[in-house]
Motif scaffolding. Structure first.
Motif, short mmCIF file in Angstrom:
data_model
loop_
_atom_site.label_atom_id
_atom_site.label_comp_id
_atom_site.label_asym_id
_atom_site.label_seq_id
_atom_site.Cartn_x
_atom_site.Cartn_y
_atom_site.Cartn_z
N TRP A 61 0.83 -1.21 0.00
CA TRP A 61 0.00 0.00 0.00
C TRP A 61 0.86 1.25 0.00
O TRP A 61 0.57 2.21 -0.69
N HIS A 102 -4.04 7.46 1.07
CA HIS A 102 -3.82 6.25 1.84
C HIS A 102 -4.83 5.20 1.39
O HIS A 102 -5.70 5.49 0.58
N LEU A 103 -4.72 4.02 1.93
CA LEU A 103 -5.67 2.94 1.70
C LEU A 103 -6.10 2.40 3.06
O LEU A 103 -5.37 2.53 4.04
N ASP A 159 -10.66 -3.54 0.14
CA ASP A 159 -9.82 -2.40 0.48
C ASP A 159 -10.34 -1.17 -0.25
O ASP A 159 -11.04 -1.27 -1.25
N LEU A 163 -9.16 2.75 -1.71
CA LEU A 163 -8.15 3.73 -2.05
C LEU A 163 -8.74 5.12 -1.82
O LEU A 163 -9.85 5.40 -2.27
#
Length: 161
Positions: free
Chosen positions: A94, A115-116, A123, A125
Motif C-alpha cells: 500500500w 492512503h488505503l 480495500d 483507495l
C-alpha cells in the motif's frame, strides 16, 4: 504494519489490528518501531502475540497492567522497508501507492493517493485532490491499472462520485 486498539484484559495485553496477511505474520518482522499518538518513535524488542477469536492479542515488555495498555491506544507498529519481502510480480505494498496520481478512464485527475484502508469486504483507495474520493480497490472493476513508471493509478470511477 499494525495499530494498537487498547487493552485486552487486566494484565497488560493489547488488542492489535494487523495489516499483514495473514494477520499473525506481523510477528515475523523485526525490528518494530512504535509510533505513539504524538508522533514519537522508539524501537521495540520482545513483542509477541497470538490469534484469538476476537483478533490478535499481544504483549510488549514493560506493559504490565490495563492502564499501561490503554495508554498505548492508537499507537502504530512500523517496520523498516528492508524487513519486508519484495512484492511478487503484479503485487505491491500500500505504501508504494501513496502519492501516485489517480486518473479516471475519461482523463479526470482525482488528485493523489492519500492512503488505503480495509473495510473487511474490500480495500479502499483514498484519492485527495479538489475533494476526497474513496474508491473500492477492486481490480479490474474499479482499479484498471497501476503504472509505477508514469506514477498513475487508472480508475474506472465516475468523477461525480
Amino acid at each position: 504494519m499494525g495499530r494498537i486498539h487498547g487493552a485486552f484484559g487486566v494484565r497488560g495485553e493489547l488488542k492489535l489490528e494487523s495489516f499483514s496477511d495473514p494477520p499473525e505474520a506481523i510477528f515475523r518482522y523485526r525490528p518494530w518501531i512504535l509510533r505513539d499518538a504524538d508522533g514519537g518513535e522508539r524501537e521495540l524488542e520482545g513483542g509477541h502475540g497470538r490469534s484469538t477469536a476476537k483478533g490478535i492479542v499481544m504483549r510488549l515488555p514493560g506493559v504490565e497492567d490495563r492502564d499501561a495498555a490503554e495508554a498505548m491506544r492508537g499507537s502504530e507498529i512500523l517496520v523498516p522497508r528492508a524487513a519486508l519481502p519484495p512484492p511478487k510480480p503484479g503485487e505491491y505494498y500500500w505504501v508504494d501507492l501513496e502519492g501516485l496520481r489517480v486518473v479516471n478512464t475519461e482523463g479526470v485527475d482525482f488528485g493523489r493517493v492519500s492512503h488505503l484502508f480495509s473495510t473487511g469486504a474490500n480495500d479502499v483507495l483514498v484519492a485527495r485532490g479538489e475533494r476526497e474520493r474513496m474508491i473500492p480497490f477492486v481490480e479490474p472493476d474499479y482499479i484498471v491499472s497501476v503504472d509505477f513508471d508514469t506514477g498513475v493509478v487508472m480508475v474506472d470511477w465516475d468523477a461525480d462520485f
